[in-house]
Scaffold this active site. Structure first.
Site, PDB file in Angstrom:
ATOM      1  N   TYR A   1       0.260  41.047   3.466  1.00 10.72           N
ATOM      2  CA  TYR A   1      -0.814  40.154   3.027  1.00 10.72           C
ATOM      3  C   TYR A   1      -0.539  39.597   1.634  1.00 10.72           C
ATOM      4  O   TYR A   1      -0.682  38.392   1.386  1.00 10.72           O
ATOM      5  CB  TYR A   1      -2.139  40.920   3.040  1.00 10.72           C
ATOM      6  CG  TYR A   1      -3.357  40.089   2.719  1.00 10.72           C
ATOM      7  CD1 TYR A   1      -3.890  39.216   3.660  1.00 10.72           C
ATOM      8  CD2 TYR A   1      -3.977  40.192   1.478  1.00 10.72           C
ATOM      9  CE1 TYR A   1      -5.021  38.459   3.371  1.00 10.72           C
ATOM     10  CE2 TYR A   1      -5.111  39.451   1.187  1.00 10.72           C
ATOM     11  CZ  TYR A   1      -5.626  38.588   2.131  1.00 10.72           C
ATOM     12  OH  TYR A   1      -6.740  37.838   1.842  1.00 10.72           O
TER      13      TYR A   1
ATOM     14  N   ARG B   1     -11.025  29.645  16.371  1.00  9.21           N
ATOM     15  CA  ARG B   1     -10.094  30.024  17.431  1.00  9.21           C
ATOM     16  C   ARG B   1     -10.760  30.151  18.791  1.00  9.21           C
ATOM     17  O   ARG B   1     -10.077  30.083  19.819  1.00  9.21           O
ATOM     18  CB  ARG B   1      -9.402  31.338  17.063  1.00  9.21           C
ATOM     19  CG  ARG B   1      -8.557  31.233  15.808  1.00  9.21           C
ATOM     20  CD  ARG B   1      -8.044  32.580  15.351  1.00  9.21           C
ATOM     21  NE  ARG B   1      -7.126  33.173  16.310  1.00  9.21           N
ATOM     22  CZ  ARG B   1      -6.616  34.401  16.209  1.00  9.21           C
ATOM     23  NH1 ARG B   1      -6.971  35.171  15.196  1.00  9.21           N
ATOM     24  NH2 ARG B   1      -5.775  34.853  17.110  1.00  9.21           N
TER      25      ARG B   1
ATOM     26  N   ILE C   1     -15.003  39.860  -2.967  1.00 14.49           N
ATOM     27  CA  ILE C   1     -16.160  39.024  -2.660  1.00 14.49           C
ATOM     28  C   ILE C   1     -17.058  39.776  -1.686  1.00 14.49           C
ATOM     29  O   ILE C   1     -16.568  40.423  -0.752  1.00 14.49           O
ATOM     30  CB  ILE C   1     -15.716  37.683  -2.034  1.00 14.49           C
ATOM     31  CG1 ILE C   1     -14.713  36.965  -2.954  1.00 14.49           C
ATOM     32  CG2 ILE C   1     -16.927  36.797  -1.758  1.00 14.49           C
ATOM     33  CD1 ILE C   1     -15.235  36.606  -4.323  1.00 14.49           C
TER      34      ILE C   1
ATOM     35  N   ASN D   1     -15.479  29.186  10.308  1.00 16.89           N
ATOM     36  CA  ASN D   1     -16.588  29.625  11.155  1.00 16.89           C
ATOM     37  C   ASN D   1     -17.273  30.888  10.656  1.00 16.89           C
ATOM     38  O   ASN D   1     -18.287  31.304  11.207  1.00 16.89           O
ATOM     39  CB  ASN D   1     -16.105  29.836  12.591  1.00 16.89           C
ATOM     40  CG  ASN D   1     -14.949  30.816  12.679  1.00 16.89           C
ATOM     41  OD1 ASN D   1     -14.043  30.795  11.834  1.00 16.89           O
ATOM     42  ND2 ASN D   1     -14.955  31.664  13.699  1.00 16.89           N
ATOM     43  N   ARG D   2     -16.719  31.525   9.589  1.00 21.23           N
ATOM     44  CA  ARG D   2     -17.365  32.737   9.082  1.00 21.23           C
ATOM     45  C   ARG D   2     -16.897  33.018   7.662  1.00 21.23           C
ATOM     46  O   ARG D   2     -15.941  32.421   7.185  1.00 21.23           O
ATOM     47  CB  ARG D   2     -17.046  33.943   9.980  1.00 21.23           C
ATOM     48  CG  ARG D   2     -15.560  34.257  10.097  1.00 21.23           C
ATOM     49  CD  ARG D   2     -15.299  35.327  11.155  1.00 21.23           C
ATOM     50  NE  ARG D   2     -13.879  35.580  11.323  1.00 21.23           N
ATOM     51  CZ  ARG D   2     -13.174  36.455  10.613  1.00 21.23           C
ATOM     52  NH1 ARG D   2     -13.774  37.155   9.664  1.00 21.23           N
ATOM     53  NH2 ARG D   2     -11.885  36.632  10.835  1.00 21.23           N
TER      54      ARG D   2
ATOM     55  N   GLY E   1      -6.960  33.090   7.763  1.00 22.50           N
ATOM     56  CA  GLY E   1      -6.081  34.193   7.395  1.00 22.50           C
ATOM     57  C   GLY E   1      -6.440  35.472   8.133  1.00 22.50           C
ATOM     58  O   GLY E   1      -7.551  35.620   8.659  1.00 22.50           O
TER      59      GLY E   1
ATOM     60  N   LYS F   1       0.010  35.629   0.618  1.00 24.76           N
ATOM     61  CA  LYS F   1      -0.883  34.936  -0.308  1.00 24.76           C
ATOM     62  C   LYS F   1      -0.143  34.477  -1.566  1.00 24.76           C
ATOM     63  O   LYS F   1      -0.470  33.445  -2.155  1.00 24.76           O
ATOM     64  CB  LYS F   1      -2.051  35.848  -0.679  1.00 24.76           C
ATOM     65  CG  LYS F   1      -3.000  36.126   0.490  1.00 24.76           C
ATOM     66  CD  LYS F   1      -3.604  34.842   1.042  1.00 24.76           C
ATOM     67  CE  LYS F   1      -4.687  35.104   2.047  1.00 24.76           C
ATOM     68  NZ  LYS F   1      -5.307  33.850   2.572  1.00 24.76           N
TER      69      LYS F   1
ATOM     70  N   VAL G   1      -3.525  28.372  14.181  1.00 22.45           N
ATOM     71  CA  VAL G   1      -2.637  27.873  13.127  1.00 22.45           C
ATOM     72  C   VAL G   1      -1.194  28.359  13.269  1.00 22.45           C
ATOM     73  O   VAL G   1      -0.299  27.849  12.599  1.00 22.45           O
ATOM     74  CB  VAL G   1      -3.164  28.205  11.709  1.00 22.45           C
ATOM     75  CG1 VAL G   1      -4.508  27.537  11.469  1.00 22.45           C
ATOM     76  CG2 VAL G   1      -3.236  29.705  11.486  1.00 22.45           C
TER      77      VAL G   1
END
Length: 236
Positions: A142, A35, A175, A12-13, A79, A146, A50
Site C-alpha cells: 500500500y 464497481r 480519517i 461511492n463510499r 484504492g 501511494k 480500474v
C-alpha cells in the site's frame, strides 16, 4: 469555477463519496465510478474496474455521454488494501494493490488527458495517503502504491504543464471512517497520541482540499503533495 465536469473514481463510499458530494455542492457536474450496485442517492455513476483498460475507457465514454463533453477534473481515489507483513506477503497481495492503486490511477489519468489536452485545461488529483511517504509496517504494498502517485503526478506536471493541466496529490492521514470506528478504544488513543492535532480528521476536510485543487484558485499549483493529516507526516 462552477460547472466543470468531474469524475471521481471510487466515489461511492468513504472519502471518495465526501469528495463527490462536496464538488457537486460547489456546482460541478459530478459522476462517480463504482464497481457494482447502484450509485449513491443524488449522484450519477458509471461502472468501472480500474485494473482493466477497456473498463476504464468504457467508463470515461459513459461519463462523457452523461456530461455532454470531456472530463475536466479527474479525482483518482479508487484504492484497496491487502495488509501483510513483508515476509508473509504474497506476489498476488503485492501486485493486486499496485495494480489498483497505482496502475489504476495511471490508466484513468492516461484516458483523462486526451480531452484535457484538446481543451488545454485540466485538473488531475490523486488521493494518496500519509503512509505513502511516512511508511507503515505491514503495508509495504500500500505504501509503495501511494508513494508512486507522487512520481506520477510530478511527471504529468512536467509533461503537460504547458497545456494548462495540473496534477497534484492529496495525502490524508487518519480519517474518521467505518474502518477507524471499529478500532479498539486503546488503539484509537494510541493513534491519536501520535497526531499533533490530537484527533482523527474528517472526510469533509479532505474533500475541501480537493475542491480547492480543482478550482481556478489552484491554477499555479502542480506537482504538489498536500497533507491532510493533522501534522502526522509534517509535510513529508
Amino acid at each position: 469555477m462552477a460547472g466543470r465536469n468531474v469524475l471521481v473514481t471510487g466515489g461511492n463510499r468513504g472519502i471518495g463519496l465526501s469528495i463527490a458530494r462536496a464538488l457537486a455542492e460547489a456546482g460541478h457536474h459530478v459522476v462517480i465510478t463504482h464497481r457494482s450496485g447502484e450509485p449513491p442517492e443524488g449522484l450519477q455513476g458509471v461502472l468501472c474496474e480500474v485494473t482493466d483498460t477497456s473498463s476504464v475507457d468504457a467508463a470515461f465514454t459513459a461519463a462523457e455521454e452523461l456530461f455532454g463533453g470531456p472530463v475536466d477534473v479527474l479525482v483518482a481515489n479508487a484504492g484497496v488494501t491487502r495488509d501483510q507483513l513483508l515476509m508473509r506477503m504474497s506476489d498476488e497481495e503485492f501486485d493486486s494493490v499496485i495494480d489498483t492503486n497505482l496502475a489504476g490511477a495511471f490508466r484513468c489519468a492516461r484516458r483523462a488527458v486526451k480531452g484535457m489536452i484538446r481543451a488545454r485545461h485540466g485538473r488531475i488529483i490523486f488521493i494518496s495517503s500519509v503512509v505513502g511517504l511516512y511508511g507503515s509496517p505491514g503495508q509495504t504494498n500500500y505504501s509503495a502504491s501511494k508513494s508512486g502517485l507522487v512520481g506520477l503526478a510530478r511527471s504529468i506536471s512536467r509533461e503537460l504543464g504547458t497545456r494548462g493541466i495540473t496534477a497534484n496529490v492529496v495525502a490524508p492521514g487518519f480519517i474518521e471512517t467505518d474502518m477507524t470506528e471499529v478500532l479498539p478504544e486503546d488503539r484509537k488513543k494510541a493513534y491519536q497520541a501520535s497526531i499533533p492535532a490530537g484527533r482523527f480528521g474528517q472526510s469533509d476536510e479532505v474533500a475541501a482540499t480537493v475542491r480547492f485543487l480543482a478550482s481556478d484558485d489552484a491554477a499555479y499549483i502542480t506537482g504538489a503533495v498536500i497533507p491532510v493529516d493533522g501534522g502526522l507526516g509534517m509535510g513529508h
